[in-house]
Structure formats: C-alpha cells, structure tokens
Write an enzyme that holds these catalytic residues in place. Structure first.
Site, mmCIF file in Angstrom:
data_model
loop_
_atom_site.group_PDB
_atom_site.id
_atom_site.type_symbol
_atom_site.label_atom_id
_atom_site.label_comp_id
_atom_site.label_asym_id
_atom_site.label_seq_id
_atom_site.Cartn_x
_atom_site.Cartn_y
_atom_site.Cartn_z
ATOM 1 N N ARG A 26 0.827 -1.219 0.000
ATOM 2 C CA ARG A 26 0.000 0.000 0.000
ATOM 3 C C ARG A 26 0.856 1.261 0.000
ATOM 4 O O ARG A 26 0.452 2.283 0.564
ATOM 5 C CB ARG A 26 -0.968 0.006 1.189
ATOM 6 C CG ARG A 26 -2.019 -1.095 1.119
ATOM 7 C CD ARG A 26 -3.002 -0.989 2.268
ATOM 8 N NE ARG A 26 -3.938 -2.116 2.251
ATOM 9 C CZ ARG A 26 -4.603 -2.554 3.302
ATOM 10 N NH1 ARG A 26 -4.441 -1.974 4.483
ATOM 11 N NH2 ARG A 26 -5.431 -3.569 3.208
ATOM 12 N N ARG A 30 -3.342 6.618 1.057
ATOM 13 C CA ARG A 30 -3.908 7.801 1.704
ATOM 14 C C ARG A 30 -2.961 8.528 2.648
ATOM 15 O O ARG A 30 -3.231 9.647 3.051
ATOM 16 C CB ARG A 30 -5.179 7.410 2.459
ATOM 17 C CG ARG A 30 -6.350 7.099 1.535
ATOM 18 C CD ARG A 30 -7.552 6.642 2.328
ATOM 19 N NE ARG A 30 -7.362 5.305 2.882
ATOM 20 C CZ ARG A 30 -8.165 4.757 3.781
ATOM 21 N NH1 ARG A 30 -9.192 5.455 4.250
ATOM 22 N NH2 ARG A 30 -7.951 3.538 4.219
ATOM 23 N N ARG A 39 -6.758 11.240 -5.829
ATOM 24 C CA ARG A 39 -7.994 10.507 -5.528
ATOM 25 C C ARG A 39 -9.201 11.424 -5.624
ATOM 26 O O ARG A 39 -10.255 11.036 -6.163
ATOM 27 C CB ARG A 39 -7.874 9.895 -4.130
ATOM 28 C CG ARG A 39 -9.155 9.366 -3.507
ATOM 29 C CD ARG A 39 -9.626 8.082 -4.175
ATOM 30 N NE ARG A 39 -10.752 7.540 -3.443
ATOM 31 C CZ ARG A 39 -11.980 8.007 -3.497
ATOM 32 N NH1 ARG A 39 -12.278 9.043 -4.269
ATOM 33 N NH2 ARG A 39 -12.956 7.441 -2.806
ATOM 34 N N ASP A 76 -7.015 -3.049 -7.215
ATOM 35 C CA ASP A 76 -7.666 -3.616 -6.033
ATOM 36 C C ASP A 76 -7.957 -5.084 -6.294
ATOM 37 O O ASP A 76 -8.255 -5.470 -7.436
ATOM 38 C CB ASP A 76 -8.967 -2.877 -5.703
ATOM 39 C CG ASP A 76 -9.503 -3.254 -4.326
ATOM 40 O OD1 ASP A 76 -9.061 -2.652 -3.340
ATOM 41 O OD2 ASP A 76 -10.349 -4.181 -4.256
ATOM 42 N N TYR A 153 -14.913 -12.278 0.281
ATOM 43 C CA TYR A 153 -15.678 -11.064 -0.019
ATOM 44 C C TYR A 153 -16.884 -11.375 -0.895
ATOM 45 O O TYR A 153 -17.957 -10.780 -0.726
ATOM 46 C CB TYR A 153 -14.789 -10.034 -0.717
ATOM 47 C CG TYR A 153 -13.772 -9.381 0.185
ATOM 48 C CD1 TYR A 153 -14.113 -8.278 0.963
ATOM 49 C CD2 TYR A 153 -12.479 -9.861 0.261
ATOM 50 C CE1 TYR A 153 -13.183 -7.664 1.789
ATOM 51 C CE2 TYR A 153 -11.534 -9.259 1.078
ATOM 52 C CZ TYR A 153 -11.895 -8.160 1.844
ATOM 53 O OH TYR A 153 -10.970 -7.568 2.664
#
Length: 343
Positions: A26, A30, A39, A76, A153
């Site tokens: 990652r 962010r 973003r 992703d 998921y």
C-alpha cells in the site's frame, strides 16, 4: 537496466544483498498528500483504479518521493470479481460492498474466467504505461488477490472479522464453494498472465485471510489454488517470480512455501524472522516491520528497522512491512525508515 539486474530481482533470485531492496505494501495510498489530491480528482476509488493516467500517477508517486526499489500496480483485489460479473461499490469509510454468491444460482450469474479482459483492459494499460515510465532500476510488481481471500468477499458481500460466511458455505455446500474457487482461480491465472504480458516483472498473491482457514481447508483453499496459479504462470513466464502472502498462516507459512513453488514469502508481523529463516532456507523472505511504527516513529522505529534488517540478514531478504502502511502513517517516518535501512 535488464530486469535480472534490478535489486529486487536479485533478491528474489536468491542473492543476499548487504542492503536489502525495499518497498511497502500500500505504498501508494492515503498517507500521501499527493495521493489524496489525485484521488479527489478521480471522483471515486474505482474510477481511480480504471483510469490508466491517474492509476499510473499514484503508482509513481511513492517512487518519486522515496526511490523504492519496486513499484506495485495500483489496483484492487476486488476488480476480478467485478470483471466476473459481481456488483461492486466502495462505501466511504466502510469499504467494499459486493453482490453475494451463496448458492448455485448466484454462481450461474457470474461470467466465465476468460471474459474478464474487457473490464480489466484499463489495468493492463496502466501496467504498460508504468513499465515505460518507471526508472530503469525500479522493478514493477503486478498482483491479484488469492482465490480464498477473494471468495470471502464474494460470499459475504463485504469484509468480515472472521470470514465466517465463507467458512459456513464450505461446510454447508462445498460443491458451490469449490466451483467458486475454481472460477476465481482460472480468472486469476488469466489476469496475472495479462499483467505479465503488459510488463509486470514480478507478481504477488495476496491471501489476506489465509489465517482464518483450519488445517485441511488451508491445504484445499490456500495452498491448492496458489500451487495451480504458480504452475500456470511458470509455464508461460518462467522468469517471472511469484511472491506469496498467506497472512496469518503461522506455521503454515512453511508448508505454503514448500508446496506452492513461490519464489518469495511475505511475512506478517507475528512471524519470528529466525524461525522463518530456519523453516524456509531456500526462499527469499519479505517483511515484516510493524506498520504502526510508521505512525509513532522516533527511536523505536529506528531500532525496529535495524533489528529487522539484521534478523533477516542471513539470506535473501526484501524489506517490507508485515501488512499495508496505514492512512495515519507520517510520510516523514517512511523517510526515517529508509535512512535506517540504507544507512
């Protein structure tokens, strides 16, 4: 620079380097102000993933700031289920939401594995652009979610704390679950093959929830699919190493390494480096600094970073975190970590 000469590739080939190559899971994210600006420009997380211009920008941002030895494609793990036909959206502050697969009718609504490429074409374009734009010494890593983690998921429709919905489906309707794993495995092989064709020099399998699987199920749904994926990729691109990350596997890391044929194993923070080196002597080890140290910083970060380098120093090592860097990490602490690694 030829791929084999890049520092990451040398470590993955089994060379022990005085200063290990370093990148972070990652690393484009962010915690970086430049990522947050891009973003915002994209409009949504999925729009960012599917925009080759912007996805290339955010992948390059940590390379330009820190000079990591590798860039990892910005995408992703849930793009594959979306490409198979699942509905996917991301809820701000809560994470992904998907349509669920809990029975044969849901499974029948998914598309075939070879139909994913139209949806994922922008990702392949991002890989091509990155290979052209990265510094000559920087390796390019592609990736996918491992079938078990992706399936958790798809069954639950969201992230869950213990992956109980997927485990319940194994026990209540194993035929459906096996068919789902088969579809994801086939799609993952196709997806990673296209990433390699577009220019990825390494690929990584993220099995973030491997630790939730009990023994026999770990063999069936973590090791088994990974072994198939590695073998299929080796058949078409034997020069491209695969990094496996069965997070939370504990002692299962050793059996995973032995059974799958991955070139490197990424380790979570719970794994003792001395044990890993003894248990997996022929494997490049990646990890495993606690990401929280990049929030707190200070002397504790310096000491832990140096200890990590020393602990893994008896064999091939890629310095990384035990999981992804968190959004509240301080970018200055990443610079401090790099100083401690590189002296």
């Amino acid at each position: 620079m030829r791929t084999a000469e890049k520092r990451l590739m040398r470590a993955l080939a089994g060379e022990t380097l005085a200063v290990p190559p370093v990148w972070m899971m990652r690393q484009a994210g962010r915690y970086l102000p430049e990522y947050r600006a891009t973003r915002a420009k994209a409009g949504s997380f999925l729009d960012l993933c599917y925009d080759p211009d912007l996805a290339t920008q955010v992948t390059l941002q940590p390379i330009r700031r820190y000079g990591f030895d590798a860039a990892i494609l910005f995408a992703d793990i849930l793009l594959v289920p979306q490409a198979l036909g699942a509905d996917l959206r991301f809820v701000e502050g809560e994470g992904p939401r998907l349509s669920t697969v809990t029975g044969a009718e849901d499974l029948a609504r998914l598309g075939p594995a070879d139909a994913i490429h139209e949806t994922l074409a922008p990702v392949y374009e991002t890989v091509r652009r990155l290979r052209a734009e990265l510094p000559a010494e920087t390796a390019l890593i592609g990736f996918a979610g491992a079938p078990w983690t992706v399936a958790t998921y798809m069954v639950a429709g969201r992230g869950t704390p213990d992956q109980a919905p997927a485990r319940r489906l194994i026990y209540s309707d194993r035929a459906v679950f096996d068919a789902l794993i088969e579809r994801i495995t086939e799609a993952t092989i196709a997806y990673l093959t296209r990433q390699i064709e577009a220019g990825a020099e390494v690929v990584k399998l993220f099995d973030s929830w491997a630790g939730a699987l009990p023994g026999a199920e770990f063999e069936a749904y973590c090791i088994g699919p990974a072994r198939r994926i590695v073998a299929a990729l080796r058949a078409v691109a034997p020069e491209v190493p695969v990094i496996g990350f069965p997070r939370g596997a504990g002692g299962g890391y050793q059996s995973f390494a032995e059974a799958t044929g991955v070139r490197a194993i990424a380790l979570d923070t719970s794994v003792d480096p001395a044990w890993a080196r003894r248990a997996m002597p022929g494997v490049c080890l990646q990890g495993n600094l606690d990401p929280l140290l990049l929030v707190t910083g200070g002397a504790a970060l310096d000491a832990a970073t140096r200890a990590c380098v020393a602990a893994f120093g008896g064999g091939p090592h890629v310095f990384n975190l035990g999981h992804g860097i968190t959004p509240d990490a301080d970018p200055a602490n990443v610079e401090r970590m790099l100083r401690a690694i590189r002296g």
